[in-house]
Structures are given as C-alpha cells and as structure tokens.
Design a protein around this motif. Structure first.
Motif, PDB file in Angstrom:
ATOM      1  N   ALA A 107       5.330   7.632   0.037  1.00 23.67           N
ATOM      2  CA  ALA A 107       5.607   6.585   0.993  1.00 23.67           C
ATOM      3  C   ALA A 107       4.740   5.030   0.770  1.00 23.67           C
ATOM      4  O   ALA A 107       3.706   5.369   0.133  1.00 23.67           O
ATOM      5  CB  ALA A 107       5.171   6.964   2.379  1.00 23.67           C
ATOM      6  N   THR A 108       5.374   3.993   0.997  1.00 24.25           N
ATOM      7  CA  THR A 108       4.832   2.856   0.918  1.00 24.25           C
ATOM      8  C   THR A 108       5.232   1.918   2.116  1.00 24.25           C
ATOM      9  O   THR A 108       6.126   2.272   2.638  1.00 24.25           O
ATOM     10  CB  THR A 108       5.363   1.931  -0.551  1.00 24.25           C
ATOM     11  N   VAL A 109       4.114   0.904   2.287  1.00 20.08           N
ATOM     12  CA  VAL A 109       4.211   0.166   3.300  1.00 20.08           C
ATOM     13  C   VAL A 109       3.954  -1.192   3.187  1.00 20.08           C
ATOM     14  O   VAL A 109       2.720  -1.745   2.368  1.00 20.08           O
ATOM     15  CB  VAL A 109       3.411   0.583   4.555  1.00 20.08           C
ATOM     16  N   ILE A 110       4.767  -2.119   3.481  1.00 19.31           N
ATOM     17  CA  ILE A 110       4.412  -3.696   3.279  1.00 19.31           C
ATOM     18  C   ILE A 110       3.949  -4.257   4.675  1.00 19.31           C
ATOM     19  O   ILE A 110       2.726  -4.817   4.924  1.00 19.31           O
ATOM     20  CB  ILE A 110       5.517  -4.631   2.811  1.00 19.31           C
ATOM     21  N   SER A 111       4.872  -3.833   5.638  1.00 14.46           N
ATOM     22  CA  SER A 111       4.442  -4.021   6.976  1.00 14.46           C
ATOM     23  C   SER A 111       4.899  -2.820   8.000  1.00 14.46           C
ATOM     24  O   SER A 111       5.795  -2.273   7.338  1.00 14.46           O
ATOM     25  CB  SER A 111       5.230  -5.388   7.479  1.00 14.46           C
ATOM     26  N   SER A 112       4.637  -2.933   9.072  1.00 17.15           N
ATOM     27  CA  SER A 112       5.499  -2.037  10.147  1.00 17.15           C
ATOM     28  C   SER A 112       6.778  -1.912  10.108  1.00 17.15           C
ATOM     29  O   SER A 112       7.472  -1.006  10.337  1.00 17.15           O
ATOM     30  CB  SER A 112       4.876  -2.129  11.467  1.00 17.15           C
ATOM     31  N   GLY A 145      11.109  11.777   8.197  1.00 14.97           N
ATOM     32  CA  GLY A 145      11.192  12.388   9.527  1.00 14.97           C
ATOM     33  C   GLY A 145       9.764  13.280   9.748  1.00 14.97           C
ATOM     34  O   GLY A 145       9.839  13.776  10.902  1.00 14.97           O
ATOM     35  N   ARG A 146       9.018  13.603   8.820  1.00 16.50           N
ATOM     36  CA  ARG A 146       7.691  14.250   8.850  1.00 16.50           C
ATOM     37  C   ARG A 146       6.610  13.600   8.810  1.00 16.50           C
ATOM     38  O   ARG A 146       5.543  13.837   9.511  1.00 16.50           O
ATOM     39  CB  ARG A 146       7.719  15.604   7.944  1.00 16.50           C
ATOM     40  N   PHE A 147       6.496  12.566   7.743  1.00 21.03           N
ATOM     41  CA  PHE A 147       5.439  11.689   7.516  1.00 21.03           C
ATOM     42  C   PHE A 147       5.445  10.367   8.142  1.00 21.03           C
ATOM     43  O   PHE A 147       6.701   9.655   8.187  1.00 21.03           O
ATOM     44  CB  PHE A 147       5.094  11.639   6.096  1.00 21.03           C
ATOM     45  N   THR A 148       4.515   9.589   8.592  1.00 19.02           N
ATOM     46  CA  THR A 148       4.435   8.406   8.896  1.00 19.02           C
ATOM     47  C   THR A 148       3.316   7.485   8.143  1.00 19.02           C
ATOM     48  O   THR A 148       2.143   7.947   8.509  1.00 19.02           O
ATOM     49  CB  THR A 148       4.300   8.128  10.362  1.00 19.02           C
ATOM     50  N   ILE A 149       3.812   6.485   7.588  1.00 21.93           N
ATOM     51  CA  ILE A 149       2.706   5.799   6.909  1.00 21.93           C
ATOM     52  C   ILE A 149       2.555   4.425   7.692  1.00 21.93           C
ATOM     53  O   ILE A 149       3.444   3.987   8.499  1.00 21.93           O
ATOM     54  CB  ILE A 149       3.311   5.207   5.460  1.00 21.93           C
ATOM     55  N   SER A 150       1.218   4.020   7.874  1.00 21.35           N
ATOM     56  CA  SER A 150       0.967   2.734   8.602  1.00 21.35           C
ATOM     57  C   SER A 150      -0.189   2.174   8.019  1.00 21.35           C
ATOM     58  O   SER A 150      -1.013   2.794   7.179  1.00 21.35           O
ATOM     59  CB  SER A 150       0.692   2.968  10.096  1.00 21.35           C
ATOM     60  N   MET A 208       0.830  -1.097   0.013  1.00 18.24           N
ATOM     61  CA  MET A 208       0.076  -0.194   0.127  1.00 18.24           C
ATOM     62  C   MET A 208       0.799   1.322   0.139  1.00 18.24           C
ATOM     63  O   MET A 208       2.018   1.377   0.519  1.00 18.24           O
ATOM     64  CB  MET A 208      -0.917  -0.129   1.171  1.00 18.24           C
ATOM     65  N   GLY A 209       0.453   2.257  -0.751  1.00 22.40           N
ATOM     66  CA  GLY A 209       1.238   3.482  -0.749  1.00 22.40           C
ATOM     67  C   GLY A 209       0.457   4.608  -1.019  1.00 22.40           C
ATOM     68  O   GLY A 209      -0.893   4.773  -1.375  1.00 22.40           O
ATOM     69  N   TRP A 210       1.003   5.744  -0.589  1.00 25.77           N
ATOM     70  CA  TRP A 210       0.365   7.196  -0.821  1.00 25.77           C
ATOM     71  C   TRP A 210       1.274   7.733  -2.045  1.00 25.77           C
ATOM     72  O   TRP A 210       2.566   7.986  -1.827  1.00 25.77           O
ATOM     73  CB  TRP A 210       0.438   8.013   0.250  1.00 25.77           C
ATOM     74  N   TYR A 211       0.763   8.499  -2.880  1.00 26.76           N
ATOM     75  CA  TYR A 211       1.610   9.333  -3.951  1.00 26.76           C
ATOM     76  C   TYR A 211       0.742  10.518  -3.943  1.00 26.76           C
ATOM     77  O   TYR A 211      -0.646  10.879  -3.128  1.00 26.76           O
ATOM     78  CB  TYR A 211       1.063   8.598  -5.179  1.00 26.76           C
ATOM     79  N   ARG A 212       1.289  11.348  -4.263  1.00 29.16           N
ATOM     80  CA  ARG A 212       1.003  12.992  -4.556  1.00 29.16           C
ATOM     81  C   ARG A 212       1.199  13.630  -5.883  1.00 29.16           C
ATOM     82  O   ARG A 212       2.071  13.293  -6.558  1.00 29.16           O
ATOM     83  CB  ARG A 212       1.121  13.606  -3.425  1.00 29.16           C
ATOM     84  N   ASN A 221      -2.783   3.945  -3.283  1.00 28.09           N
ATOM     85  CA  ASN A 221      -2.500   3.025  -4.127  1.00 28.09           C
ATOM     86  C   ASN A 221      -2.254   1.479  -3.498  1.00 28.09           C
ATOM     87  O   ASN A 221      -1.707   1.472  -2.412  1.00 28.09           O
ATOM     88  CB  ASN A 221      -1.089   3.491  -4.821  1.00 28.09           C
ATOM     89  N   ALA A 222      -2.612   0.648  -4.324  1.00 29.38           N
ATOM     90  CA  ALA A 222      -2.509  -0.910  -3.738  1.00 29.38           C
ATOM     91  C   ALA A 222      -1.908  -1.525  -4.971  1.00 29.38           C
ATOM     92  O   ALA A 222      -2.395  -1.710  -6.102  1.00 29.38           O
ATOM     93  CB  ALA A 222      -3.943  -1.365  -3.765  1.00 29.38           C
ATOM     94  N   ASN A 223      -0.737  -1.990  -4.564  1.00 26.81           N
ATOM     95  CA  ASN A 223       0.089  -2.820  -5.918  1.00 26.81           C
ATOM     96  C   ASN A 223       0.176  -4.153  -5.110  1.00 26.81           C
ATOM     97  O   ASN A 223       0.755  -4.445  -4.237  1.00 26.81           O
ATOM     98  CB  ASN A 223       1.382  -2.208  -5.851  1.00 26.81           C
ATOM     99  N   HIS A 224      -0.274  -5.000  -6.138  1.00 26.47           N
ATOM    100  CA  HIS A 224      -0.139  -6.649  -5.538  1.00 26.47           C
ATOM    101  C   HIS A 224       1.274  -6.921  -5.337  1.00 26.47           C
ATOM    102  O   HIS A 224       2.140  -6.364  -6.336  1.00 26.47           O
ATOM    103  CB  HIS A 224      -1.149  -7.580  -6.303  1.00 26.47           C
ATOM    104  N   ILE A 225       1.525  -7.697  -4.475  1.00 25.27           N
ATOM    105  CA  ILE A 225       2.955  -8.140  -4.047  1.00 25.27           C
ATOM    106  C   ILE A 225       3.409  -9.071  -5.238  1.00 25.27           C
ATOM    107  O   ILE A 225       4.770  -8.992  -5.380  1.00 25.27           O
ATOM    108  CB  ILE A 225       2.814  -9.096  -2.669  1.00 25.27           C
ATOM    109  N   ILE A 226       2.795  -9.891  -5.844  1.00 25.51           N
ATOM    110  CA  ILE A 226       3.152 -10.906  -6.889  1.00 25.51           C
ATOM    111  C   ILE A 226       2.613 -10.311  -8.167  1.00 25.51           C
ATOM    112  O   ILE A 226       3.582 -10.266  -9.246  1.00 25.51           O
ATOM    113  CB  ILE A 226       2.791 -12.293  -6.515  1.00 25.51           C
ATOM    114  N   ARG A 227       1.560 -10.349  -8.285  1.00 23.60           N
ATOM    115  CA  ARG A 227       0.958 -10.274  -9.798  1.00 23.60           C
ATOM    116  C   ARG A 227       1.141  -8.749 -10.100  1.00 23.60           C
ATOM    117  O   ARG A 227       0.906  -7.842  -9.313  1.00 23.60           O
ATOM    118  CB  ARG A 227      -0.681 -10.661  -9.635  1.00 23.60           C
TER     119      ARG A 227
END
Length: 116
Positions: free
Chosen positions: A48-53, A64-69, A33-37, A95-101
C-alpha cells in the motif's frame, strides 16, 4: 536518513498487527510513503502507498483488510493489518518516494509471521 519499521511479530490467522515506520532525516511531507513486502522465495511487492488520507493505493490482495495511514506531525507511517492470513507472512518494508525528485529510501524491514 532512517526509516525504522517496527510492530512485526507472530500472530495467528485472523489476527491483527499494526506496523509503524518512524522516518527521520527527510522532509516527510514531500514523500509518498508506502509498505512493501517480500515473502520467502518471492519478489518484493507493493502492499500500500499513501500521499494523504484521501489518496491511498492498495494491492488487491490486502484491500478491505489493511489500512495505511500517516501522521505528518510525527513523521510516522502506519499499516493496520486485520484478518491476517498465512499468505501475508513476509518481511514488511517501509518506503519513502519523493513526490518530484527520483529519490527513494528503504527501511530494514520487520518480519510478520502468520500461523494457520
């Protein structure tokens, strides 16, 4: 599939906002999962993107200013934005990007405006 972003608004420089993105219709845990602008007149860029914490990635401009979770139990992505700057003014997209497909989805975006 729906990615419903919310939480945008008008804030003064130095302020904070928290964006949320509620996902439905996907196996949330199978997606990066990610944020774009996208600022006016500019190309869309990664925030930013996040797979896990323990696996996150940030653009240098927001480190240092933004935190994705993410909350996998709620199928929701978050972006905590602190110390906002006028340069952060943009439409923020989830944004949602499949891990494999090779499958990706975009939300409609939420506008963040930072006044100086």
């Amino acid at each position: 599939v729906q990615l419903q972003a919310s939480g945008g608004g008008l804030v003064q420089a130095g302020g904070s906002l928290r964006l949320s993105c509620a996902a439905s219709g996907i196996n949330f845990m199978a997606y990066v999962m990610g944020w774009y602008r996208q600022a006016p007149g500019k190309q869309r860029e990664l925030v930013a993107t996040v797979i896990s914490s323990s696996s996150t990635n940030y653009a240098d401009s927001v480190k240092g200013r933004f935190t994705i979770s993410r909350d996998n139990a709620k199928n929701t992505l978050y972006l905590q934005m602190n110390s906002l700057e006028p340069e952060d003014t943009a439409v923020y997209y989830c944004n949602a990007n499949h891990i494999i497909r090779r499958v990706a989805y975009w939300g409609l975006g939420t506008l963040v405006t930072v006044s100086s």
